[in-house]
Design a protein around this motif. Sequence first.
Motif, PDB file in Angstrom:
ATOM      1  N   THR A  17      53.449  33.645  36.667  1.00 18.53           N
ATOM      2  CA  THR A  17      54.733  33.240  36.108  1.00 18.53           C
ATOM      3  C   THR A  17      54.793  31.722  36.016  1.00 18.53           C
ATOM      4  N   LEU A  18      55.465  31.242  34.980  1.00 17.70           N
ATOM      5  CA  LEU A  18      55.726  29.808  34.859  1.00 17.70           C
ATOM      6  C   LEU A  18      56.916  29.477  35.742  1.00 17.70           C
ATOM      7  N   LYS A  19      56.819  28.378  36.487  1.00 17.80           N
ATOM      8  CA  LYS A  19      57.903  28.009  37.399  1.00 17.80           C
ATOM      9  C   LYS A  19      59.244  27.886  36.688  1.00 17.80           C
ATOM     10  N   ASP A  20      59.233  27.369  35.455  1.00 13.56           N
ATOM     11  CA  ASP A  20      60.507  27.116  34.782  1.00 13.56           C
ATOM     12  C   ASP A  20      61.182  28.369  34.231  1.00 13.56           C
ATOM     13  N   SER A  21      60.440  29.477  34.073  1.00 17.65           N
ATOM     14  CA  SER A  21      61.064  30.672  33.488  1.00 17.65           C
ATOM     15  C   SER A  21      61.045  31.894  34.409  1.00 17.65           C
ATOM     16  N   GLY A  22      60.048  32.000  35.277  1.00 23.45           N
ATOM     17  CA  GLY A  22      59.927  33.174  36.138  1.00 23.45           C
ATOM     18  C   GLY A  22      59.410  34.406  35.420  1.00 23.45           C
ATOM     19  N   LYS A  23      59.173  34.282  34.111  1.00 22.99           N
ATOM     20  CA  LYS A  23      58.708  35.407  33.296  1.00 22.99           C
ATOM     21  C   LYS A  23      57.214  35.645  33.543  1.00 22.99           C
ATOM     22  N   VAL A  24      56.808  36.913  33.677  1.00 20.12           N
ATOM     23  CA  VAL A  24      55.399  37.250  33.862  1.00 20.12           C
ATOM     24  C   VAL A  24      54.683  37.083  32.528  1.00 20.12           C
ATOM     25  N   ILE A  25      53.663  36.202  32.521  1.00 19.74           N
ATOM     26  CA  ILE A  25      52.923  35.896  31.293  1.00 19.74           C
ATOM     27  C   ILE A  25      51.467  36.351  31.384  1.00 19.74           C
ATOM     28  N   GLY A  26      51.109  36.994  32.500  1.00 21.45           N
ATOM     29  CA  GLY A  26      49.750  37.475  32.703  1.00 21.45           C
ATOM     30  C   GLY A  26      49.595  37.941  34.134  1.00 21.45           C
ATOM     31  N   SER A  27      48.366  38.297  34.487  1.00 24.27           N
ATOM     32  CA  SER A  27      48.105  38.675  35.877  1.00 24.27           C
ATOM     33  C   SER A  27      46.683  38.289  36.234  1.00 24.27           C
ATOM     34  N   CYS A  28      46.445  38.204  37.528  1.00 19.08           N
ATOM     35  CA  CYS A  28      45.110  37.916  38.028  1.00 19.08           C
ATOM     36  C   CYS A  28      45.007  38.504  39.421  1.00 19.08           C
ATOM     37  N   GLY A  29      43.783  38.745  39.853  1.00 19.53           N
ATOM     38  CA  GLY A  29      43.635  39.273  41.193  1.00 19.53           C
ATOM     39  C   GLY A  29      42.251  39.814  41.451  1.00 19.53           C
ATOM     40  N   TYR A  30      42.155  40.539  42.557  1.00 18.36           N
ATOM     41  CA  TYR A  30      40.894  41.093  43.023  1.00 18.36           C
ATOM     42  C   TYR A  30      40.909  42.609  42.927  1.00 18.36           C
ATOM     43  N   LEU A  31      39.741  43.155  42.625  1.00 18.94           N
ATOM     44  CA  LEU A  31      39.559  44.602  42.660  1.00 18.94           C
ATOM     45  C   LEU A  31      38.182  44.881  43.258  1.00 18.94           C
ATOM     46  N   ASN A  32      37.969  46.121  43.606  1.00 20.14           N
ATOM     47  CA  ASN A  32      36.706  46.531  44.232  1.00 20.14           C
ATOM     48  C   ASN A  32      36.332  45.628  45.402  1.00 20.14           C
ATOM     49  N   MET A  33      37.323  45.320  46.233  1.00 15.60           N
ATOM     50  CA  MET A  33      37.062  44.491  47.414  1.00 15.60           C
ATOM     51  C   MET A  33      36.170  45.271  48.380  1.00 15.60           C
ATOM     52  N   GLN A  34      35.112  44.630  48.797  1.00 17.13           N
ATOM     53  CA  GLN A  34      34.168  45.199  49.759  1.00 17.13           C
ATOM     54  C   GLN A  34      34.254  44.358  51.024  1.00 17.13           C
ATOM     55  N   HIS A  35      35.191  44.710  51.905  1.00 15.28           N
ATOM     56  CA  HIS A  35      35.446  43.911  53.108  1.00 15.28           C
ATOM     57  C   HIS A  35      34.204  43.799  53.984  1.00 15.28           C
ATOM     58  N   LYS A  36      33.473  44.887  54.086  1.00 16.35           N
ATOM     59  CA  LYS A  36      32.257  44.912  54.911  1.00 16.35           C
ATOM     60  C   LYS A  36      31.226  43.898  54.418  1.00 16.35           C
ATOM     61  N   HIS A  37      31.226  43.653  53.104  1.00 15.80           N
ATOM     62  CA  HIS A  37      30.238  42.744  52.510  1.00 15.80           C
ATOM     63  C   HIS A  37      30.851  41.407  52.094  1.00 15.80           C
ATOM     64  N   TYR A  38      32.156  41.206  52.382  1.00 12.17           N
ATOM     65  CA  TYR A  38      32.837  39.936  52.114  1.00 12.17           C
ATOM     66  C   TYR A  38      32.773  39.546  50.630  1.00 12.17           C
ATOM     67  N   ARG A  39      32.975  40.534  49.756  1.00 12.26           N
ATOM     68  CA  ARG A  39      32.946  40.228  48.335  1.00 12.26           C
ATOM     69  C   ARG A  39      34.031  41.014  47.601  1.00 12.26           C
ATOM     70  N   ALA A  40      34.337  40.518  46.389  1.00  7.68           N
ATOM     71  CA  ALA A  40      35.321  41.175  45.533  1.00  7.68           C
ATOM     72  C   ALA A  40      35.081  40.733  44.095  1.00  7.68           C
ATOM     73  N   GLU A  41      35.613  41.525  43.157  1.00  8.51           N
ATOM     74  CA  GLU A  41      35.589  41.162  41.736  1.00  8.51           C
ATOM     75  C   GLU A  41      36.933  40.533  41.400  1.00  8.51           C
ATOM     76  N   VAL A  42      36.901  39.572  40.505  1.00  7.41           N
ATOM     77  CA  VAL A  42      38.123  38.938  40.051  1.00  7.41           C
ATOM     78  C   VAL A  42      38.394  39.375  38.612  1.00  7.41           C
ATOM     79  N   GLY A  43      39.659  39.510  38.277  1.00  7.54           N
ATOM     80  CA  GLY A  43      40.052  39.860  36.917  1.00  7.54           C
ATOM     81  C   GLY A  43      41.316  39.116  36.541  1.00  7.54           C
ATOM     82  N   PHE A  44      41.540  38.943  35.250  1.00  7.32           N
ATOM     83  CA  PHE A  44      42.711  38.191  34.795  1.00  7.32           C
ATOM     84  C   PHE A  44      42.967  38.474  33.324  1.00  7.32           C
ATOM     85  N   GLU A  45      44.214  38.286  32.901  1.00  6.43           N
ATOM     86  CA  GLU A  45      44.583  38.300  31.492  1.00  6.43           C
ATOM     87  C   GLU A  45      45.831  37.451  31.344  1.00  6.43           C
ATOM     88  N   LEU A  46      46.027  36.948  30.138  1.00  4.55           N
ATOM     89  CA  LEU A  46      47.120  36.025  29.889  1.00  4.55           C
ATOM     90  C   LEU A  46      47.684  36.260  28.494  1.00  4.55           C
TER      91      LEU A  46
END
Length: 182
Positions: free
Chosen positions: A72-101
């Motif tokens: 979100t942009l601070k001035d509007s609060g509107k969601v303009i995209g997302s980002c984050g982790y998926l397929n987190m492998q805690h045992k192996h200390y790794r994850a995939e990152v994904g995003f769109e805007l």
Amino acid sequence: MDKQNPIIETKRLILREVTFEDALDMYHYLSDEEVVKHMGLAPAQNVEDVLDEIEWYHSIITEGTGIRWGITLKDSGKVIGSCGYLNMQHKHYRAEVGFELSKGCWGKSIASEALGAIIRYGFNHYQLERIEALIEPGNIHSQRLVSKLGFTKEGLLRHYEYTLGKFDDLYMYSIIKSDLIK
């Protein structure tokens, strides 16, 4: 892993949990063919499709396999995209990152700002050692973005995913914690 979304603040952005109230904002970009072209998703046909996506965001937190922040942009609060982790492998200390805007926000370094923030968060808070980005060969903009952020292109994964009735090749990019210290 935390079972909630922490709020991450950057110079221009607030990364926060997406709620069902954000569905209309998200429909604006998730229904755009150009935005979802490289995501392995068909464009959202209606708000119910977006509600399913939000439900998935919530499920990966509950299952401990990932986390997704609304951008979100601070001035509007509107969601303009997302980002984050998926397929987190805690045992192996790794994850995939994904995003769109949202397309109207392309070319303004917003994705770079958001991704940079969650990469630092992943290394510091989740103690990740390796973060991966799987990117379709045709997605030149995302390849440039992750390269700019310090990711290394490791190779091509042939027919790695089956989405929308076809097999997709994906480039494997990665960044490891020590890459940020160099």
